[in-house]
Design a protein around this motif. Structure first.
Motif, PDB file in Angstrom:
ATOM      1  N   UNK A 611      29.602  24.972  29.180  1.00  0.00           N
ATOM      2  CA  UNK A 611      29.681  26.431  29.172  1.00  0.00           C
ATOM      3  C   UNK A 611      30.725  26.924  30.170  1.00  0.00           C
ATOM      4  N   UNK A 612      31.295  28.061  29.824  1.00  0.00           N
ATOM      5  CA  UNK A 612      32.239  28.678  30.750  1.00  0.00           C
ATOM      6  C   UNK A 612      31.489  29.278  31.944  1.00  0.00           C
ATOM      7  N   UNK A 613      32.147  29.256  33.108  1.00  0.00           N
ATOM      8  CA  UNK A 613      31.609  29.907  34.298  1.00  0.00           C
ATOM      9  C   UNK A 613      32.777  30.523  35.058  1.00  0.00           C
ATOM     10  N   UNK A 614      32.496  31.222  36.132  1.00  0.00           N
ATOM     11  CA  UNK A 614      33.578  31.849  36.877  1.00  0.00           C
ATOM     12  C   UNK A 614      33.060  32.621  38.065  1.00  0.00           C
ATOM     13  N   UNK A 615      33.923  33.457  38.618  1.00  0.00           N
ATOM     14  CA  UNK A 615      33.543  34.241  39.778  1.00  0.00           C
ATOM     15  C   UNK A 615      34.663  35.158  40.211  1.00  0.00           C
ATOM     16  N   UNK A 616      34.361  35.950  41.197  1.00  0.00           N
ATOM     17  CA  UNK A 616      35.339  36.873  41.756  1.00  0.00           C
ATOM     18  C   UNK A 616      36.110  36.180  42.884  1.00  0.00           C
ATOM     19  N   UNK A 617      37.365  36.566  43.030  1.00  0.00           N
ATOM     20  CA  UNK A 617      38.219  35.998  44.069  1.00  0.00           C
ATOM     21  C   UNK A 617      38.566  37.071  45.090  1.00  0.00           C
ATOM     22  N   UNK A 618      38.501  36.680  46.371  1.00  0.00           N
ATOM     23  CA  UNK A 618      38.908  37.570  47.449  1.00  0.00           C
ATOM     24  C   UNK A 618      39.953  36.867  48.300  1.00  0.00           C
ATOM     25  N   UNK A 619      40.909  37.634  48.796  1.00  0.00           N
ATOM     26  CA  UNK A 619      41.977  37.038  49.572  1.00  0.00           C
ATOM     27  C   UNK A 619      42.979  38.071  50.040  1.00  0.00           C
ATOM     28  N   UNK A 620      44.235  37.643  50.190  1.00  0.00           N
ATOM     29  CA  UNK A 620      45.287  38.509  50.726  1.00  0.00           C
ATOM     30  C   UNK A 620      46.573  38.316  49.921  1.00  0.00           C
ATOM     31  N   UNK A 621      47.311  39.405  49.769  1.00  0.00           N
ATOM     32  CA  UNK A 621      48.640  39.361  49.165  1.00  0.00           C
ATOM     33  C   UNK A 621      49.687  39.455  50.269  1.00  0.00           C
ATOM     34  N   UNK A 622      50.585  38.478  50.343  1.00  0.00           N
ATOM     35  CA  UNK A 622      51.742  38.560  51.231  1.00  0.00           C
ATOM     36  C   UNK A 622      52.921  38.982  50.359  1.00  0.00           C
ATOM     37  N   UNK A 623      53.137  40.291  50.292  1.00  0.00           N
ATOM     38  CA  UNK A 623      54.137  40.845  49.377  1.00  0.00           C
ATOM     39  C   UNK A 623      55.540  40.369  49.758  1.00  0.00           C
ATOM     40  N   UNK A 624      55.808  40.304  51.072  1.00  0.00           N
ATOM     41  CA  UNK A 624      57.157  39.978  51.515  1.00  0.00           C
ATOM     42  C   UNK A 624      57.566  38.563  51.131  1.00  0.00           C
ATOM     43  N   UNK A 625      56.614  37.635  51.224  1.00  0.00           N
ATOM     44  CA  UNK A 625      56.941  36.238  50.943  1.00  0.00           C
ATOM     45  C   UNK A 625      56.411  35.769  49.607  1.00  0.00           C
ATOM     46  N   UNK A 633      35.235  33.162  47.250  1.00  0.00           N
ATOM     47  CA  UNK A 633      34.815  33.409  45.869  1.00  0.00           C
ATOM     48  C   UNK A 633      33.344  33.779  45.844  1.00  0.00           C
ATOM     49  N   UNK A 634      32.994  34.550  44.822  1.00  0.00           N
ATOM     50  CA  UNK A 634      31.600  34.968  44.672  1.00  0.00           C
ATOM     51  C   UNK A 634      31.218  34.884  43.204  1.00  0.00           C
ATOM     52  N   UNK A 635      30.096  34.201  42.945  1.00  0.00           N
ATOM     53  CA  UNK A 635      29.565  34.102  41.581  1.00  0.00           C
ATOM     54  C   UNK A 635      28.406  35.076  41.455  1.00  0.00           C
ATOM     55  N   UNK A 636      28.522  36.075  40.589  1.00  0.00           N
ATOM     56  CA  UNK A 636      27.449  37.074  40.472  1.00  0.00           C
ATOM     57  C   UNK A 636      26.161  36.456  39.934  1.00  0.00           C
ATOM     58  N   UNK A 637      25.065  37.114  40.230  1.00  0.00           N
ATOM     59  CA  UNK A 637      23.759  36.563  39.847  1.00  0.00           C
ATOM     60  C   UNK A 637      23.490  36.676  38.351  1.00  0.00           C
ATOM     61  N   UNK A 638      24.158  37.604  37.654  1.00  0.00           N
ATOM     62  CA  UNK A 638      23.873  37.811  36.227  1.00  0.00           C
ATOM     63  C   UNK A 638      24.974  37.252  35.333  1.00  0.00           C
ATOM     64  N   UNK A 639      25.676  36.230  35.807  1.00  0.00           N
ATOM     65  CA  UNK A 639      26.730  35.625  34.999  1.00  0.00           C
ATOM     66  C   UNK A 639      26.116  34.956  33.770  1.00  0.00           C
ATOM     67  N   UNK A 673      39.998  37.152  39.454  1.00  0.00           N
ATOM     68  CA  UNK A 673      38.847  36.391  38.983  1.00  0.00           C
ATOM     69  C   UNK A 673      39.264  34.957  38.686  1.00  0.00           C
ATOM     70  N   UNK A 674      38.247  34.117  38.566  1.00  0.00           N
ATOM     71  CA  UNK A 674      38.496  32.772  38.047  1.00  0.00           C
ATOM     72  C   UNK A 674      37.456  32.463  36.993  1.00  0.00           C
ATOM     73  N   UNK A 675      37.822  31.636  36.046  1.00  0.00           N
ATOM     74  CA  UNK A 675      36.853  31.157  35.070  1.00  0.00           C
ATOM     75  C   UNK A 675      37.313  29.814  34.521  1.00  0.00           C
TER      76      UNK A 675
END
Length: 724
Positions: A611-625, A633-639, A673-675
């Motif tokens: 089965x497919x699975x996934x989650x939310x991604x958190x991080x930072x964008x370095x626009x200059x580079x 990452x966070x996998x929600x409880x109702x996935x 996101x990732x999946x």
């Protein structure tokens, strides 16, 4: 015939007895209690003190240098309370033939007294201020027990051999002990003549140097194959006694010595005799086993055999060397001998250089293009002079004064370091960045694949309350990854939440009067005390000295000062995993994420099976580079996932993103996101593109959305933007 009874000659036999002992009954009772009812009598000592004549059971066998029961005299002032904190007590072996030379910890001889034993290495009055007379008696018992067992020098506990001490010297001889480490490897006796400047000698009372151009030096070495295990306490006062000592200890024979001195008679008036012995282990205060007794004598007196001519006792005072500094500070030879470049010679860089040099690092390259201004001295390692001169140059000159013989390996570079980084022309073993320069950090990152050295970055933050030391030993981690990983640790490890959250909050409210990562303390408006800088520099020096540069670990040390109360301090250590870097499909962007986070995503994908699975991604964008960091990452409880469809859900997501943003003061954000595609490729499907675009349009505030897709074999990354 019965064997003749030998009567032991004692010092106390020559002293008058004090008949009325009632006033001292309390002390006598304690002595009897602790020393086996051994009190014999009270005697009047030559200096007015009283002596308690008693003995201590050593348990020594018949073949020992000690007696089974050793007679002693405990000396104390006559009219003082025995428990008075100002009380001075002495212990004298009472028998006249006591073998002092077999034992260390013997005090110098006093006029009219035998030698006393030394019971404590600190000042006795300081010790007795917190101990009792009973404790004192226990020390006596312990001293004689250790003496019987050969344990006065506690080698198993890291103790060293006690140096010779023949009393107050007439002259002092200051020198660099360059030859001693080599000398201790010479098994055979060794003699060496040399010339020394008479000005090298210093006297305790306005000593004036001799009028000649120099003094004949003669080193006599007994040889390492016969280490001397006894001590020399009796000071020779004449030429005859000195020559007898040299013969007695088989250092050299008298005739050979006189002939050697005769060869130099026409040139020198005085001779400095430096008599060396190899000891069983290293000497206290030295990094080798060689110890000396030294004398100054008349050349004429030795050649003409004027045995009654007086000689002068000379005490050698070794000037510090880098090797001695390493031994004194417990810096390993392997680390202390490394070639170090310190970039930035301002407040923290100068203090760090100061600490490292004083702990034995002699190969230093000091790099700074900045000049010294008056306000710098309020926080700088230097304290005077040199306005408008280069900081690296001034610091080099200062360190060379500290150890003048060993400053030749200190270099200064008085120009911008970035071209040298870009051209990979720094070839030191360790490069330490003390600039807090973001531009230098990224330059070192860009050229890290070309650098084989260990990299250390030392900076301070939060008005001096936070010190950061980064150790970078592998090419898989960039210096810019360190701060990112701290953000990850803050949201994944509750142990660090409180300190890190407070720090990140201060960082986000940066003003020109605070210090943050990427900002130095060069400004005369920067609010930062010298005491905080010095504390952080001391911690950084300790970490650099004790780091294992062979284990290829990447580590962060964070020191927090004044966080709990003024003067509080604690340091956290965090190990960094390698960071993985991926290209983004059809884009110039790169993705970087810690390997432990990549492993977590792969594990969650495998656990979902078909089965497919996934989650939310958190991080930072370095626009200059053009680098995006995935840090959480966070996998929600109702996935909900099937083999071909995924409903990500939102269970717990709002609470999680609020928690993360609060802990990191908004530094970590929702970036995508990732999946998983359990059986398919990692390319985006039409449904993926449509879903990402919808999310981007409705939820993202930076016009970009990262989509990570994984299967059992690989990861792929795509960035959707409003411009695509």
């Amino acid at each position: 015939m019965l064997p003749r009874l030998t009567i032991m000659a004692k010092f106390s036999d020559s002293l008058p007895t004090i008949e009325e002992a009632t006033a001292f009954s309390t002390v006598i009772n304690i002595i009897n209690q602790f020393l086996d009812e051994s009190f014999k009598k009270l005697v009047a000592l030559p200096d007015g003190r009283i002596g308690y004549v008693c003995s201590v059971i050593t348990g020594a066998a018949s073949n020992s240098n000690l007696k089974y029961r050793e007679p002693i005299i405990i000396a104390s002032p006559r009219n003082s309370d025995i428990e008075s904190p100002e009380m001075t007590l002495n212990v004298y072996p009472d028998r006249l033939d006591f073998p002092f030379t077999y034992f260390p910890h013997i005090n110098p001889k006093e006029e009219g007294f035998p030698r006393s034993i030394c019971l404590v290495r600190e000042n006795f009055n300081d010790w007795y201020a917190e101990h009792t007379f009973e404790d004192f008696l226990c020390l006596i018992i312990k001293w004689f027990t250790d003496a019987k067992d050969g344990n006065l020098v506690k080698t198993k506990e890291g103790d060293r051999w006690e140096p010779f001490y023949l009393g107050e010297p007439d002259l002092y001889y200051f020198r660099f002990p360059m030859f001693d480490n080599t000398l201790q490897t010479y098994d055979d006796p060794f003699q060496l003549t040399f010339e020394i400047d008479s000005k090298t000698f210093k006297g305790p009372h306005d000593y004036k140097s001799d009028p000649d151009n120099g003094i004949l030096g003669l080193l006599l070495y007994r040889g390492a194959s016969r280490p001397l295990k006894t001590w020399i306490y009796d000071r020779p006062l004449t030429v005859g006694q000195l020559l007898n000592l040299i013969e007695t200890y088989e250092v050299w024979n008298t005739d050979s010595l006189i002939n050697k001195v005769r060869e130099c008679r026409d040139k020198y008036e005085y001779i400095f005799l430096q008599i060396g012995f190899c000891r069983p282990i290293n000497i206290i205060g030295k990094t080798n086993k060689v110890d000396y007794i030294c004398f100054k004598a008349s050349v004429d007196a030795i050649v003409e055999r004027k045995f009654d001519d007086k000689i002068q006792l000379v005490q050698i005072i070794d000037l510090p060397t880098p090797q001695f500094a390493r031994g004194l500070s417990n810096t390993s030879e392997d680390v202390g001998s490394k070639d170090i470049a310190i970039i930035g010679c301002g407040a923290i860089g100068s203090k760090l250089a100061y600490h490292l040099f004083r702990t034995g690092f002699e190969k230093l390259t000091l790099i700074d293009s900045d000049q010294m201004l008056p306000h710098n001295y309020l926080r700088h390692g230097l304290s005077m002079g040199g306005f408008l001169d280069n900081k690296a140059k001034l610091l080099k000159e200062f360190l060379k004064i500290m150890l003048p013989k060993f400053g030749g390996q200190i270099k200064s570079v008085e120009e911008d370091v970035i071209p040298k980084i870009n051209s990979n022309s720094l070839h030191n073993d360790i490069i330490i960045d003390c600039t807090a320069s973001a531009m230098l950090l990224h330059a070192m990152d860009d050229h890290r694949p070309d650098l084989s050295q260990s990299i250390v970055r030392f900076a301070i933050s939060d008005g001096g309350k936070v010190g950061l030391v980064y150790f970078n030993s592998t090419k898989g981690v960039r210096l810019s990854d360190y701060y990112m990983y701290l953000l990850r640790i803050c949201v994944t490890n509750s142990e660090y939440e409180e300190d890190f959250c407070q720090w990140f909050k201060t960082e986000s409210s940066y003003t020109l009067d605070k210090v943050r990562i990427g900002e130095g303390c060069h400004s005369n408006t920067m609010v930062l005390g010298d005491d905080l800088i010095s504390t952080h520099a001391g911690i950084a020096s300790n970490l650099i000295r004790n780091h294992n540069y062979n284990n290829q670990n990447n580590e962060i040390y964070l020191s927090f000062l004044d966080y709990d109360w003024p003067g509080s301090c604690h340091t956290d250590r965090i190990s960094l995993p390698d960071f993985k870097q991926y290209d983004v499909d059809s884009s110039e962007w790169k993705v970087r994420l810690p390997k432990d986070l990549e492993d977590l995503i792969r594990v969650q994908s495998r656990r979902a099976g078909k089965n497919e699975t996934g989650g939310y991604l958190m991080g930072c964008w370095d626009i200059k580079r053009k680098v995006v960091y995935i840090l959480h990452t966070f996998v929600p409880t109702d996935i909900r996932g099937t083999h071909s469809k995924l409903t990500l859900g939102t269970g717990g997501w709002k609470n999680e993103i609020d928690r993360v943003q609060k802990l990191t003061s908004g530094s970590l954000r929702y970036i995508g996101d990732w999946h998983s595609h359990p059986k398919g490729s990692t390319k985006m499907s039409n449904i993926d593109v449509e879903s990402c675009a919808t999310t981007l349009y409705s939820e993202m505030d930076n016009n970009r959305f990262l989509c990570l897709i994984c299967n059992n074999d690989q990861l792929s990354f795509n960035i959707i933007s409003l411009n695509t």
